[in-house]
Design a protein around this motif. Sequence first.
Motif, PDB file in Angstrom:
ATOM      1  N   THR A 163     -14.375 -29.032 -16.899  1.00 58.90           N
ATOM      2  CA  THR A 163     -15.397 -28.658 -17.883  1.00 58.90           C
ATOM      3  C   THR A 163     -15.826 -29.802 -18.787  1.00 58.90           C
ATOM      4  OG1 THR A 163     -13.765 -27.952 -19.539  1.00 58.90           O
ATOM      5  CG2 THR A 163     -14.475 -26.309 -17.928  1.00 58.90           C
ATOM      6  N   GLN A 164     -15.252 -30.970 -18.643  1.00 58.52           N
ATOM      7  CA  GLN A 164     -15.624 -32.104 -19.489  1.00 58.52           C
ATOM      8  C   GLN A 164     -17.125 -32.377 -19.351  1.00 58.52           C
ATOM      9  OE1 GLN A 164     -13.192 -34.203 -21.446  1.00 58.52           O
ATOM     10  NE2 GLN A 164     -15.185 -34.349 -22.414  1.00 58.52           N
ATOM     11  N   GLY A 165     -17.758 -32.682 -20.471  1.00 61.55           N
ATOM     12  CA  GLY A 165     -19.192 -32.927 -20.443  1.00 61.55           C
ATOM     13  C   GLY A 165     -20.007 -31.687 -20.708  1.00 61.55           C
ATOM     14  N   THR A 166     -19.367 -30.529 -20.824  1.00 66.37           N
ATOM     15  CA  THR A 166     -20.060 -29.298 -21.192  1.00 66.37           C
ATOM     16  C   THR A 166     -19.506 -28.832 -22.537  1.00 66.37           C
ATOM     17  OG1 THR A 166     -18.501 -27.693 -20.292  1.00 66.37           O
ATOM     18  CG2 THR A 166     -20.050 -28.680 -18.744  1.00 66.37           C
ATOM     19  N   LEU A 167     -20.291 -28.038 -23.254  1.00 64.30           N
ATOM     20  CA  LEU A 167     -19.835 -27.560 -24.553  1.00 64.30           C
ATOM     21  C   LEU A 167     -18.757 -26.493 -24.418  1.00 64.30           C
ATOM     22  CD1 LEU A 167     -23.215 -27.591 -26.466  1.00 64.30           C
ATOM     23  CD2 LEU A 167     -21.294 -29.152 -26.740  1.00 64.30           C
ATOM     24  N   PHE A 168     -18.639 -25.891 -23.246  1.00 60.12           N
ATOM     25  CA  PHE A 168     -17.534 -24.961 -23.038  1.00 60.12           C
ATOM     26  C   PHE A 168     -16.186 -25.677 -23.142  1.00 60.12           C
ATOM     27  CE2 PHE A 168     -14.422 -22.947 -20.167  1.00 60.12           C
ATOM     28  CZ  PHE A 168     -14.302 -21.730 -20.809  1.00 60.12           C
ATOM     29  N   PHE A 169     -16.163 -26.954 -22.793  1.00 62.70           N
ATOM     30  CA  PHE A 169     -14.933 -27.729 -22.917  1.00 62.70           C
ATOM     31  C   PHE A 169     -14.397 -27.680 -24.345  1.00 62.70           C
ATOM     32  CE2 PHE A 169     -13.173 -31.801 -24.414  1.00 62.70           C
ATOM     33  CZ  PHE A 169     -11.993 -31.842 -23.685  1.00 62.70           C
ATOM     34  N   ASP A 170     -15.308 -27.710 -25.341  1.00 61.94           N
ATOM     35  CA  ASP A 170     -14.859 -27.696 -26.731  1.00 61.94           C
ATOM     36  C   ASP A 170     -14.281 -26.343 -27.120  1.00 61.94           C
ATOM     37  OD1 ASP A 170     -15.740 -30.443 -27.840  1.00 61.94           O
ATOM     38  OD2 ASP A 170     -17.460 -29.723 -26.695  1.00 61.94           O
ATOM     39  N   VAL A 171     -14.825 -25.269 -26.543  1.00 63.58           N
ATOM     40  CA  VAL A 171     -14.213 -23.955 -26.741  1.00 63.58           C
ATOM     41  C   VAL A 171     -12.801 -23.959 -26.161  1.00 63.58           C
ATOM     42  CG1 VAL A 171     -14.344 -21.502 -26.134  1.00 63.58           C
ATOM     43  CG2 VAL A 171     -16.435 -22.750 -26.732  1.00 63.58           C
ATOM     44  N   ALA A 172     -12.664 -24.492 -24.953  1.00 67.67           N
ATOM     45  CA  ALA A 172     -11.370 -24.492 -24.269  1.00 67.67           C
ATOM     46  C   ALA A 172     -10.328 -25.320 -25.010  1.00 67.67           C
ATOM     47  CB  ALA A 172     -11.549 -25.011 -22.840  1.00 67.67           C
ATOM     48  N   ARG A 173     -10.719 -26.496 -25.494  1.00 69.12           N
ATOM     49  CA  ARG A 173      -9.727 -27.348 -26.164  1.00 69.12           C
ATOM     50  C   ARG A 173      -9.262 -26.735 -27.490  1.00 69.12           C
ATOM     51  NH1 ARG A 173     -11.859 -30.638 -30.309  1.00 69.12           N
ATOM     52  NH2 ARG A 173     -14.150 -30.701 -30.349  1.00 69.12           N
ATOM     53  N   ILE A 174     -10.157 -26.010 -28.179  1.00 64.80           N
ATOM     54  CA  ILE A 174      -9.765 -25.367 -29.431  1.00 64.80           C
ATOM     55  C   ILE A 174      -8.863 -24.163 -29.148  1.00 64.80           C
ATOM     56  CG2 ILE A 174     -10.645 -24.114 -31.452  1.00 64.80           C
ATOM     57  CD1 ILE A 174     -13.139 -26.005 -31.240  1.00 64.80           C
ATOM     58  N   LEU A 175      -9.185 -23.413 -28.095  1.00 62.76           N
ATOM     59  CA  LEU A 175      -8.299 -22.319 -27.693  1.00 62.76           C
ATOM     60  C   LEU A 175      -6.917 -22.850 -27.317  1.00 62.76           C
ATOM     61  CD1 LEU A 175     -10.651 -20.121 -25.455  1.00 62.76           C
ATOM     62  CD2 LEU A 175      -9.675 -19.458 -27.663  1.00 62.76           C
ATOM     63  N   ALA A 176      -6.874 -23.948 -26.608  1.00 58.09           N
ATOM     64  CA  ALA A 176      -5.593 -24.519 -26.184  1.00 58.09           C
ATOM     65  C   ALA A 176      -4.770 -24.980 -27.373  1.00 58.09           C
ATOM     66  CB  ALA A 176      -5.837 -25.689 -25.221  1.00 58.09           C
ATOM     67  N   ALA A 177      -5.444 -25.527 -28.377  1.00 59.10           N
ATOM     68  CA  ALA A 177      -4.729 -26.071 -29.532  1.00 59.10           C
ATOM     69  C   ALA A 177      -4.247 -24.986 -30.483  1.00 59.10           C
ATOM     70  CB  ALA A 177      -5.631 -27.057 -30.276  1.00 59.10           C
ATOM     71  N   HIS A 178      -5.054 -23.934 -30.698  1.00 59.68           N
ATOM     72  CA  HIS A 178      -4.735 -22.952 -31.732  1.00 59.68           C
ATOM     73  C   HIS A 178      -4.186 -21.632 -31.193  1.00 59.68           C
ATOM     74  CE1 HIS A 178      -6.240 -25.054 -35.323  1.00 59.68           C
ATOM     75  NE2 HIS A 178      -7.103 -25.624 -34.492  1.00 59.68           N
ATOM     76  N   ARG A 179      -4.449 -21.339 -29.947  1.00 62.15           N
ATOM     77  CA  ARG A 179      -3.947 -20.107 -29.342  1.00 62.15           C
ATOM     78  C   ARG A 179      -4.213 -18.861 -30.201  1.00 62.15           C
ATOM     79  NH1 ARG A 179      -3.514 -19.993 -24.454  1.00 62.15           N
ATOM     80  NH2 ARG A 179      -1.816 -18.461 -24.490  1.00 62.15           N
ATOM     81  N   PRO A 180      -5.468 -18.624 -30.595  1.00 63.87           N
ATOM     82  CA  PRO A 180      -5.750 -17.419 -31.391  1.00 63.87           C
ATOM     83  C   PRO A 180      -5.471 -16.154 -30.596  1.00 63.87           C
ATOM     84  CG  PRO A 180      -7.790 -18.399 -30.592  1.00 63.87           C
ATOM     85  CD  PRO A 180      -6.695 -19.378 -30.283  1.00 63.87           C
ATOM     86  N   LYS A 181      -5.329 -15.040 -31.305  1.00 64.55           N
ATOM     87  CA  LYS A 181      -5.031 -13.768 -30.651  1.00 64.55           C
ATOM     88  C   LYS A 181      -6.142 -13.331 -29.701  1.00 64.55           C
ATOM     89  CE  LYS A 181      -2.270 -11.855 -34.461  1.00 64.55           C
ATOM     90  NZ  LYS A 181      -2.198 -10.773 -35.487  1.00 64.55           N
ATOM     91  N   ALA A 182      -7.379 -13.703 -30.040  1.00 63.30           N
ATOM     92  CA  ALA A 182      -8.503 -13.227 -29.233  1.00 63.30           C
ATOM     93  C   ALA A 182      -9.675 -14.184 -29.346  1.00 63.30           C
ATOM     94  CB  ALA A 182      -8.925 -11.831 -29.680  1.00 63.30           C
ATOM     95  N   PHE A 183     -10.598 -14.049 -28.408  1.00 61.93           N
ATOM     96  CA  PHE A 183     -11.869 -14.768 -28.505  1.00 61.93           C
ATOM     97  C   PHE A 183     -12.982 -13.845 -28.033  1.00 61.93           C
ATOM     98  CE2 PHE A 183     -10.260 -16.026 -24.248  1.00 61.93           C
ATOM     99  CZ  PHE A 183     -11.309 -15.590 -23.451  1.00 61.93           C
ATOM    100  N   VAL A 184     -14.195 -14.132 -28.507  1.00 65.81           N
ATOM    101  CA  VAL A 184     -15.397 -13.436 -28.051  1.00 65.81           C
ATOM    102  C   VAL A 184     -16.450 -14.502 -27.791  1.00 65.81           C
ATOM    103  CG1 VAL A 184     -17.226 -11.799 -28.606  1.00 65.81           C
ATOM    104  CG2 VAL A 184     -14.877 -11.334 -29.353  1.00 65.81           C
ATOM    105  N   LEU A 185     -16.906 -14.593 -26.549  1.00 62.63           N
ATOM    106  CA  LEU A 185     -17.919 -15.565 -26.160  1.00 62.63           C
ATOM    107  C   LEU A 185     -19.183 -14.827 -25.729  1.00 62.63           C
ATOM    108  CD1 LEU A 185     -15.702 -17.921 -23.933  1.00 62.63           C
ATOM    109  CD2 LEU A 185     -15.959 -17.921 -26.427  1.00 62.63           C
TER     110      LEU A 185
END
Length: 411
Positions: A163-185
């Motif tokens: 996913t590098q080079g797409t803005l979804f990558f930034d969603v993924a890296r933040i999810l990986a770092a913070h591990r929130p209970k949920a997400f809504v995209l």
Amino acid sequence: MTTAPTTLALLQDVLQRYSRPAVAQQLGVDPVTVGRWMNGESKPKAYVDAALRQMLAQTPYAGGGDEFRFIDLFAGIGGLRQAFEGAGGQCVFTSEWDAYAQKTYHSNYPDGQEVAGDITQVAEAVIPEHDVLLAGFPCQPFSIAGVSKKNALGRAHGFADATQGTLFFDVARILAAHRPKAFVLENVKNLHSHDQGRTFAVILHTLREELGYHVHYRILDGQHWVPQHRERIVIVGFRDPVPFSWDALDLPEKGTVRLGQILHRTDGSEPVLEHDGDRFFDHARRQVQPKYTLTDKLWAYLQMYADKHRAKGNGFGFGLVNAHSVTRTLSARYYKDGSEILVDAGPGQNPRRLTPRECARLMGYPDSFRIPCSDTRAYKQFGNSVVVPVFAEVARLVRPWLDAAPERVVA
């Protein structure tokens, strides 16, 4: 008109549990409208009764506004924030790169929080801990060339390569770092079929296999709540397994809300909004400002263009609507000629564009929402936004499972 006693009684019970803004968010109306129902000045639509009963069936949320924390990425003008604040959430971080959208966002959420710009330049460490990640991320083409080769060679590629080079990558890296209970995209419906489904497959693989989230997705049409046909894909994920189900959606019947319910009212009942003044509507003359009516030249061009394509068997052309209509999808290009949604003014008269206030209503924003930018910017902002009551319903479905999910164990 008087409110039906049963509905009024339900509304009074709901207001014992929830604030008026929260109730308005859940129902997709302005808080002023709720007040009018309470005072018997107007009568709610049929779907309100069922929605109120469903709210009463929920476990009420204690503690007003800070029960769960969320971040708002690719925030635009804050449509997702509107919905999740209505469910009792507190926004702790916002990112939006467009300066004009930031201006509108600040005008409506004057909480003193800085709006971060380009999320690609924001390190995960500076983002506060949160329970829910919200993101209406733009859909960019995913370059997955080489992934099959890496697999064949036994080399792990992971979401960074995929996913590098797409803005979804930034969603993924933040999810990986913070591990929130949920997400809504949120994204356009065509994300599901883009590149013959390969783009969506990469997204699901990243969320499920790489990040370990339990993912549910569904395409929802805004016309269940507003008079606009607007299909968007909603992707919900939970860190821990919970019995979330789209079957619990409360979908009002399509077509219940018609365009006449959001158009400026010329019978003297159009509300006077201090932040609008007469910018969109001349209250003294009880008419929409003349600048929104198409010029003879533009109207002639649009008719000629439609006739030309009709003769070729194409479906291109303007969309003429009236008070009984459900519109096409409002797009960010609406400012150019307004052709996708033109309000019929009657025989012998040129049609008009929707005003920015009507666009706000078409997207489910309350009249309390401020429009500080030019008409051109406002049209772009609402065309790029989400239908707020759609995500108020999504927030209602997600909210109970934030408490149900077990806490993560910190080593």
